[in-house]
Design a protein around this motif. Structure first.
Motif, PDB file in Angstrom:
ATOM      1  N   GLU A  60       0.615  80.328  68.871  1.00 16.45           N
ATOM      2  CA  GLU A  60       1.472  79.166  68.638  1.00 16.45           C
ATOM      3  C   GLU A  60       1.958  78.631  69.979  1.00 16.45           C
ATOM      4  O   GLU A  60       2.310  79.405  70.875  1.00 16.45           O
ATOM      5  CB  GLU A  60       2.668  79.571  67.778  1.00 16.45           C
ATOM      6  N   GLU A  96      -0.083  68.935  67.694  1.00 16.16           N
ATOM      7  CA  GLU A  96      -0.002  69.910  68.776  1.00 16.16           C
ATOM      8  C   GLU A  96      -0.356  69.276  70.116  1.00 16.16           C
ATOM      9  O   GLU A  96       0.274  69.567  71.134  1.00 16.16           O
ATOM     10  CB  GLU A  96      -0.907  71.110  68.500  1.00 16.16           C
ATOM     11  N   ARG A 129       2.472  79.737  75.385  1.00 18.11           N
ATOM     12  CA  ARG A 129       2.049  79.947  74.000  1.00 18.11           C
ATOM     13  C   ARG A 129       2.253  81.409  73.626  1.00 18.11           C
ATOM     14  O   ARG A 129       2.237  82.295  74.477  1.00 18.11           O
ATOM     15  CB  ARG A 129       0.577  79.555  73.827  1.00 18.11           C
ATOM     16  N   LEU A 175       9.337  75.660  65.238  1.00 22.69           N
ATOM     17  CA  LEU A 175       8.403  76.763  65.485  1.00 22.69           C
ATOM     18  C   LEU A 175       8.268  77.613  64.232  1.00 22.69           C
ATOM     19  O   LEU A 175       9.204  77.753  63.437  1.00 22.69           O
ATOM     20  CB  LEU A 175       8.895  77.612  66.655  1.00 22.69           C
ATOM     21  N   GLN A 176       7.099  78.204  64.069  1.00 20.14           N
ATOM     22  CA  GLN A 176       6.826  78.984  62.858  1.00 20.14           C
ATOM     23  C   GLN A 176       7.342  80.411  62.946  1.00 20.14           C
ATOM     24  O   GLN A 176       7.489  81.089  61.936  1.00 20.14           O
ATOM     25  CB  GLN A 176       5.308  79.009  62.611  1.00 20.14           C
ATOM     26  N   GLU A 189      -8.558  73.802  67.187  1.00 21.25           N
ATOM     27  CA  GLU A 189      -7.425  74.664  67.482  1.00 21.25           C
ATOM     28  C   GLU A 189      -7.811  75.884  68.311  1.00 21.25           C
ATOM     29  O   GLU A 189      -6.998  76.441  69.045  1.00 21.25           O
ATOM     30  CB  GLU A 189      -6.756  75.112  66.181  1.00 21.25           C
TER      31      GLU A 189
END
Length: 631
Positions: free
Chosen positions: A350, A98, A344, A283-284, A66
């Motif tokens: 994210e 992702e 991002r 989305l968070q 990540e």
């Protein structure tokens, strides 16, 4: 013609992408010391999968951690298809999802699911792993992707994987190798003793050969190519779709880096991109108007601001979907229409979404439906509609400028010119047919109104005419339209004066008789004329008309010797003839007075007028006739 393809190897960390790549190519793509020590991929790795006289296939192994998503995006930015690598003993993991999101946003829709480490999983569990992945891929371009099972260490299934890759590419259109100017996004740069700087990347468009000259962007530096290599072999030409190493010895390594671009034709860089943006579901964190974002385009990464025109952001539970927006960047990027991108959130990190560039040279627009409609036309319109939309904003433009902004092909451009949608103004200058018609109408209408307001004048001052026209259109268009109308005999330009071709200066009808009385009165008075102002007052000629009337009559019937002293041309002509007959080649003021028998009030300005008109030259109190007088 030979076809060139690049396949990306994507997936979660430690799912076996690098090991599979090595099994397929016998090449270890982890080349960095840190990668070998940590046993993870940090930078994209590259290997040749297959080549014969008809086909060339490269692999790009991208990092799965990540922390290295930015490197992953740079690696897959130019792939034609993807191998989504999933460890059979772990299944779908965060970076699996992702990577799929990123690939979908980048427009990659051809994929192969490769289950690795299959020897670690019992046979009956493999189908469960497959079902798990298929369920996770629902709603993505890879929902119906074929799958294979391999164990890279033992070699089981590797040949089947290779064959599945070839079958996958059968449905992928080969890139057009020779159409378009050369463009390559740089993802690696290094120096080699005796060779100088070498940059690597995947060729996006066009071809390149040794000794060609290209531009390094964004610094717009002109560089010459010495050598070319493809997977370690020297070649005489590289094509779109190939991975290439380009030797540019006159550039320092420090001057090049990932994100720079090599292009055949120098491109303007941009800091404002009009985009069609797809926001990811689930989305968070909220997406807010004018929030900071990180743009990933090609191999370049740039910070900027996200601007919406139809919303103030996105909250959890809302349908995000496709929207038309703008990216206002902190630094310049190299972009063309249809280039794909990812954005991002810098913190918390994210992936927000991605899409494609509508216009790489966006403007400043108002919030609202009008701007959204305009951007939608830019994005979805036909080639002619896109060309027209851009043309209307620019008045005039070069072919290169508009092709870059709209992304039309050479054929689409030619059709627009042939159909008359775009009009050539000469010297690689174009305008839309609508703009040209508007400009012609404006010029002809302005001159018509000028003549109506100033019928006594020969025409308008050209500088004033151009200045007025350029308040509506740019100076290039104003001058081009003027020349075009001249060639069509609709407009006349003589020196600094411009007029309609059919216009003839004249006295306004309502003043014709009064002006005629003025002229006749001056003629009848001979040399003993009353002041000009007195004549005008006698006939009640308005002040607004007097200056232009003076200019008009001086061209035809009267000679103004001073501000208020005027005589008729016939009187002047007879006086000149008499003076020439009775004085010879030279004469003095006293000679002239003796011949003409007129007072100094008229004689002195008359002789000075002859000097100013170039008929006589004065020296030491004498005047000499210079040429034949033709009043």
């Amino acid at each position: 013609m030979k076809s060139y393809y690049t396949i990306g190897m994507a997936g979660h960390i430690d799912h076996g992408k690098t090991t599979l790549t090595r099994a397929l190519t016998n090449i270890d793509t982890d080349r960095l010391k840190e990668e070998k020590e940590r046993k993870i991929s940090i930078e994209p790795g590259f290997a040749l999968l297959y080549e014969d006289e008809n086909l060339h296939v490269s692999l790009i192994d991208v990092p799965g951690h990540e922390r290295f998503i930015r490197q992953m995006i740079a690696g897959v930015a130019s792939v034609d298809a993807i191998c989504l690598v999933v460890a059979a003993d772990e299944g779908v993991m965060p970076q699996t999802k992702e990577h799929v999101d990123i690939l979908s946003l980048l427009g990659v829709d051809k994929g192969l699911i490769v289950f690795t480490k299959c020897d670690r999983v019992e046979e009956e569990l493999l189908e469960l792993a497959k079902e798990d992945v298929q369920e996770a891929l629902q709603g993505t371009p890879f929902a119906d992707a074929p799958s294979v099972f391999v164990d890279s260490l033992s070699g089981k299934g590797v040949d089947a994987c290779r064959e599945a890759m070839f079958a996958l590419l059968a449905d992928v259109p080969a890139r057009t190798q020779t159409v378009g100017a050369f463009r390559m996004a740089i993802d690696q740069s290094f120096s080699m003793k005796g060779q100088g700087t070498i940059v690597r990347g995947t060729i996006l468009e066009g071809t390149l050969a040794p000794q060609d000259t290209v531009f390094l962007l964004p610094q717009h530096e002109r560089v010459k190519v010495r050598q070319l290599q493809v997977h370690g072999k020297s070649v005489e030409r590289v094509f779109a779709g190939q991975r290439a190493a380009v030797n540019v010895p006159n550039v320092t390594k420090e001057a090049t880096s990932r994100g720079h671009v090599l292009v055949e034709e120098d491109l303007d860089t941009s800091t404002i991109l009009d985009v069609e943006l797809t926001l990811l579901p689930n989305l968070q964190h909220p997406v807010k108007q004018r929030m900071p974002v990180t743009l990933h385009i090609g191999t370049h990464e740039q910070r900027g601001t996200l601007v919406f025109f139809d919303r103030n952001g996105w909250e959890e539970g809302q349908d995000a979907g496709i929207c038309y927006a703008q990216l206002r960047l902190d630094g310049a990027v190299v972009a063309k229409r249809n280039d794909r991108f990812i954005i991002r959130r810098p913190s918390p990190v994210e992936t927000i979404g991605g899409g494609f560039v509508i216009d790489p040279y966006g403007g400043r627009y108002r919030f609202g439906d009008e701007t959204v409609s305009m951007l939608k036309t830019k994005a979805k319109g036909t080639p002619n509609e896109r060309l027209l939309e851009q043309a209307e904003h620019r008045h005039t433009f070069s072919k290169k400028e508009l092709v870059e902004a709209t992304g039309v092909t050479e054929k689409e451009w030619e059709v627009a010119v042939t159909d008359g949608v775009l009009v050539s103004l000469g010297n690689d200058l174009y305008a839309s047919d609508l703009t040209v018609r508007r400009a012609r109408e404006f010029v002809l209408d302005w001159l018509l109104h000028f003549h109506e307001a100033h019928p006594l004048l020969q025409g308008a001052d050209y500088a004033e005419f151009i200045q007025t026209t350029t308040r509506q259109f740019n100076v290039e268009l104003a001058k081009a339209i003027t020349i075009s109308l001249q060639q069509e005999d609709k407009l006349r330009k003589e020196g600094a004066i411009v007029s309609l071709q059919t216009f003839i200066p004249h006295v306004p009808k309502q003043w014709e008789k009064r002006v005629a009385h003025v002229v006749q009165a001056i003629k009848s008075e001979g040399w003993n004329t009353s002041p000009w102002s007195q004549h005008l007052a006698t006939q009640s000629i308005p002040a607004a008309l007097q200056l232009e009337l003076q200019s008009f009559l001086q061209e035809r019937e009267l000679l103004f010797l001073a501000d208020d002293v005027v005589v008729h041309h016939d009187v002047v002509t007879k006086s000149i003839q008499l003076l020439q007959e009775q004085t010879g080649p030279t004469f003095t003021l006293q000679d002239a007075k003796s011949v003409l028998q007129i007072s100094r009030k008229y004689l002195v300005p008359f002789l000075e007028k002859l000097d100013s008109l170039g008929y006589t030259a004065r020296k030491d109190g004498e005047r000499t006739w210079k040429e034949e007088v033709n009043l």
